[in-house]
Design an enzyme around this catalytic site. Structure first.
Site, short mmCIF file in Angstrom:
data_model
loop_
_atom_site.label_atom_id
_atom_site.label_comp_id
_atom_site.label_asym_id
_atom_site.label_seq_id
_atom_site.Cartn_x
_atom_site.Cartn_y
_atom_site.Cartn_z
CB CYS A 444 -0.96 0.00 1.17
SG CYS A 444 -0.17 -0.06 2.79
CG HIS A 730 -4.29 0.32 4.56
ND1 HIS A 730 -3.69 -0.48 3.61
CD2 HIS A 730 -5.43 0.79 3.97
CE1 HIS A 730 -4.43 -0.49 2.50
NE2 HIS A 730 -5.49 0.28 2.71
#
Length: 815
Positions: A444, A730
């Site tokens: 990510c 994230h």
């Protein structure tokens, strides 16, 4: 519904607490252990319980601990379940718990009105006639439930169970305080115990006769049958005594046949495990009595390296077989047992076995399974279930995205340079599922950064065409080709790039930096960008001078907060705003404009030249400590007064300035919160005031020439085009795709997932016009916004910003 104190009590249970949960359409009670308590999504107030199903309920779950791509706990596939509090019950049962659980199950299935439940006998987790296992000291006894409920004449509502035992080892006649609770033919066959001391077993057939005591059959007079019947007879397995006569030996077993016996029911005393485990193996379910098998004298224990190899081949959940003819089952537990020098496996068999248990060994619980289906064997005596093909070798997740399994997720190479689109065209291209860049294996950080840089902006396109010598810098040319033709061009043409393309770039970064973690572990965007720029051998984006020292070059700049963060004051009258505001400040807010100016001013820094692209890292230290509740990304960043050796206006008379003052920055009498520079006359007047006598203005350089009168010049400003945010490790990104304030897209490379561990991440891009309303606010206005009113996307942009990306489109043309 549960009362608040019930919710508080259950929500405070520690992880791994045993529970009962309702599963299936009929609300059946299943064994489970608590793994997670909390909301399933950010901003939700609903509390859910994440549990791992145990025993016979294993495999009946719906998850492995993840919810919409976010891992909340870890458990085997199809063993996890998220349930509301109405489906959760403590493992220690009380009468109120039982009534409530049954009432809810009946209400869900409309089998019986809840009002009639109180008139019926309270059964709890057990039912009259159900087969159960009773644990006493180190012994395990089987029996049948004859009574369920609270005891008469006692203030405690603790749940008790009366059991008719199969063996004469009891001490209860079926009465309590003179009241007859059930019929027990003999005191020796009855036990009354709390429910916590009882383990559920298979409900017996009411038509079948129940033996009062299991006894060993006499020695067989003919060879045993070699077939396994549908249901194995329940024959107790007794260890040989020293004076006993051994039965005729059977043919020597294979090396893979050695099976650990279960403890006798009831044994006169605990057996000697060190010797008996080698000498005995249970019946295969044949009608003849089990015969203890003695190991051949030349049998050797496996070497340590061989046992380690077996361990790596078999694990909890592996389908195995033991003995010959084989017994089939699933490994539920692997570990060590006192007195046994080797690793032992606990197996839940497919069929009942007379010598089986419910997952206990010598009274100690190792795992849970139905009665007479648990078996303990040495791990080296287990072998893969021959009824199924051998499993494939462990999946290499780094290589997996290049496999045929990713074929339907693939994206094609695009050779032609493809400029970005904007406005409605960009929204139509990117919006939806399977859009953007597909995430895979902690990617990510790279996905969000590349989407921010290239999806809707061309100011970083010079990276795609920076000249390199193909002979001398072959890796640089390959990386640039991968970035341009496999990632950026396909993204702009088709709106999607698969994970195999970004994995190829990650492997190039791994090889260039000798850092194997680039292909598998989490990284930060600045670490990725620094390595990428080094691999491409491009010039640094920024040139910054400190005082009179030589310029320093870098690709990104880390913002440093002021020593004392500003605390906005309440205005005397409401400020006009597109959203409702409260008068007292609710948030500690700073703007990127303020942070950049104070960072440069307190360290004496200046841009040597105006950058075409400015990547700014926000001041934050992990997810738990933030100096500001929210950071406002300034839409138009003014860097005019941060440029070195350029003409600057006097803050008072607008003529050419040649002095600046750090102490005047927060002066409440002269536009506080702004840079102050003065011409010679204004500098003298300002610092003649008694409140500013301690200030130390600094002489600034100006270009050579003669300058007089008011200065008319164009302010140098940069535009915000993307923001990368992080929440609990994230990264996601917000990208401006058009000229209107509402033209914003939100991108998440792992928004959802298809399949379990070997599944696929599904990227998503969605429009988020609501963030534009907040970016137009001032710091003062934003500080008075109620945090509870923020939508999820707005909260992530303002409260979780990690890197803000600015550009000067007119300057990027010259790179």
């Amino acid at each position: 519904m549960y009362e608040p104190n019930k919710l508080q009590q259950l929500a405070s249970l520690p992880v791994n607490t045993p529970l009962w949960v309702n599963v299936g359409q009929h609300g059946e009670l299943a064994e489970a252990e608590l793994r997670y308590v909390g909301p399933l999504s950010r901003g939700s107030n609903a509390v859910y319980f994440g549990v791992e199903l145990k025993g016979s309920a294993m495999g009946k779950g719906t998850t492995n601990g993840t919810h919409r791509g976010h891992r909340l706990f870890t458990c085997p596939d199809a063993c996890g379940l998220f349930v509301p509090i109405s489906h959760v019950h403590p493992r220690t049962w009380f009468r109120s718990n039982v009534l409530e659980a049954q009432a809810r199950a009946q209400e869900r299935n409309h089998h019986q009105p809840p009002s009639t439940l109180a008139q019926n006998q309270v059964q709890g987790p057990f039912q009259v006639g159900q087969r159960v296992s009773v644990h006493q000291d180190e012994n395990v006894c089987a029996g049948e439930v004859r009574f369920c409920g609270a005891l008469p004449g006692r203030s405690s509502s603790e749940f008790h169970v009366g059991v008719l035992l199969d063996a004469p080892v009891g001490n209860w006649d079926g009465t309590c305080r003179g009241e007859k609770l059930c019929h027990i033919p003999s005191k020796l066959y009855g036990l009354l115990l709390p429910a916590s001391a009882i383990s559920p077993g298979k409900v017996s057939d009411p038509e079948a006769p129940k033996p009062l005591m299991k006894q060993p059959l006499p020695p067989a007079t003919k060879p045993a049958s070699t077939t396994l019947p549908a249901v194995a007879p329940k024959v107790a397995l007794l260890p040989p005594t020293k004076q006993g006569v051994k039965p005729p030996p059977l043919p020597p077993p294979k090396a893979t046949q050695k099976v650990l016996p279960t403890p006798p029911v009831p044994p006169p005393k605990p057996p000697n495990l060190a010797s008996d485990l080698e000498k005995l193996q249970p019946s295969n379910g044949v009608h003849s009595p089990p015969s203890p098998l003695t190991l051949s004298d030349d049998a050797e224990s496996p070497k340590e390296d061989e046992e380690e190899e077996l361990r790596s081949d078999l694990e909890v959940g592996s389908m195995v077989e033991v003995n010959d003819p084989p017994l089939y089952g699933v490994i539920r537990w692997i570990g060590r047992i006192s007195g046994v020098p080797e690793t032992v496996a606990g197996i839940e068999l497919d069929q009942e076995l007379s010598a089986g248990t419910d997952g206990s060994y010598l009274g100690e619980r190792r795992f849970r399974c139905p009665a007479n289906k648990g078996l303990f064997v040495k791990l080296r005596n287990c072998r893969r279930d021959s009824r199924f093909p051998a499993p494939e070798t462990p999946v290499n997740q780094v290589e997996r995205c290049n496999s045929i399994a990713f074929a339907e997720w693939g994206s094609k190479r695009v050779e032609e340079h493809t400029p970005p689109v904007d406005g409605d065209e960009a929204r139509e291209l990117y919006q939806g599922w399977k859009k953007g860049i597909q995430g895979h294996l902690n990617s990510c950080y790279l996905d969000a950064t590349l989407f921010s840089l290239f999806s809707c902006c061309s100011s970083a396109d010079w990276l795609l065409f920076w000249p390199s010598d193909p002979e001398e810098h072959r890796s640089s040319v390959q990386a640039q080709d991968q970035l341009r033709c496999e990632i950026v061009n396909p993204l702009r043409r088709n709106g999607y790039v698969c994970a195999s393309k970004t994995m190829a770039l990650r492997r190039m970064l791994e090889a260039a930096s000798n850092d194997a973690s680039f292909t598998s572990q989490e990284k930060d965007p600045e670490e990725f960008l620094n390595k990428l720029f080094q691999l491409l051998r491009v010039e640094p984006l920024l040139k910054i001078r400190s005082m009179s020292l030589d310029p320093q070059e870098c690709h990104l700049y880390q913002l440093f907060p002021p020593t004392h963060p500003p605390s906005p004051s309440s205005p005397t009258s409401p400020v006009e705003s597109p959203i409702p505001l409260s008068l007292p400040p609710s948030l500690r807010v700073a703007s990127v404009q303020n942070l950049l100016e104070t960072s440069f001013m307190h360290t004496g820094l200046k841009f040597v030249e105006a950058p075409s692209c400015l990547l700014l890292l926000m001041p934050r230290f992990g997810k738990d400590f933030k100096m500001f509740d929210a950071i406002l990304p300034t839409l138009s960043l003014d860097i005019t007064d941060l440029l070195d050796d350029t003409l600057r206006q006097c803050s008072i008379c607008q003529s050419v300035a040649d002095w600046e003052c750090l102490q005047c920055y927060e002066d409440p009498d002269i536009t506080p919160g702004h840079l102050k520079q003065y011409c010679h006359t204004c500098n003298t007047q300002v610092h003649s005031h008694r409140n500013r006598l301690s200030h130390s203005p600094v002489k600034i350089g100006i270009p050579e020439g003669s300058w007089s009168g008011p200065l008319i010049c164009t302010r140098r400003k940069m535009s915000l085009f993307a923001v990368t945010c992080i929440e609990t490790s994230h990264y996601v990104s917000f990208v401006k795709h058009g000229p209107h304030p509402t033209d914003w897209l939100f991108f998440d490379s792992m928004a959802d997932r298809e399949g379990g561990q070997n599944g696929f991440n599904i990227p998503q891009v969605k429009a988020c016009p609501e963030v534009g309303r907040y970016l137009s606010l001032s710091e003062e206005e934003l500080s008075r916004v109620d945090p509870a009113s923020l939508r999820e996307t707005v909260r992530r942009l303002l409260c979780d910003s990690y890197m803000c990306l600015y550009h000067s489109p007119e300057l990027s043309l010259y790179r």
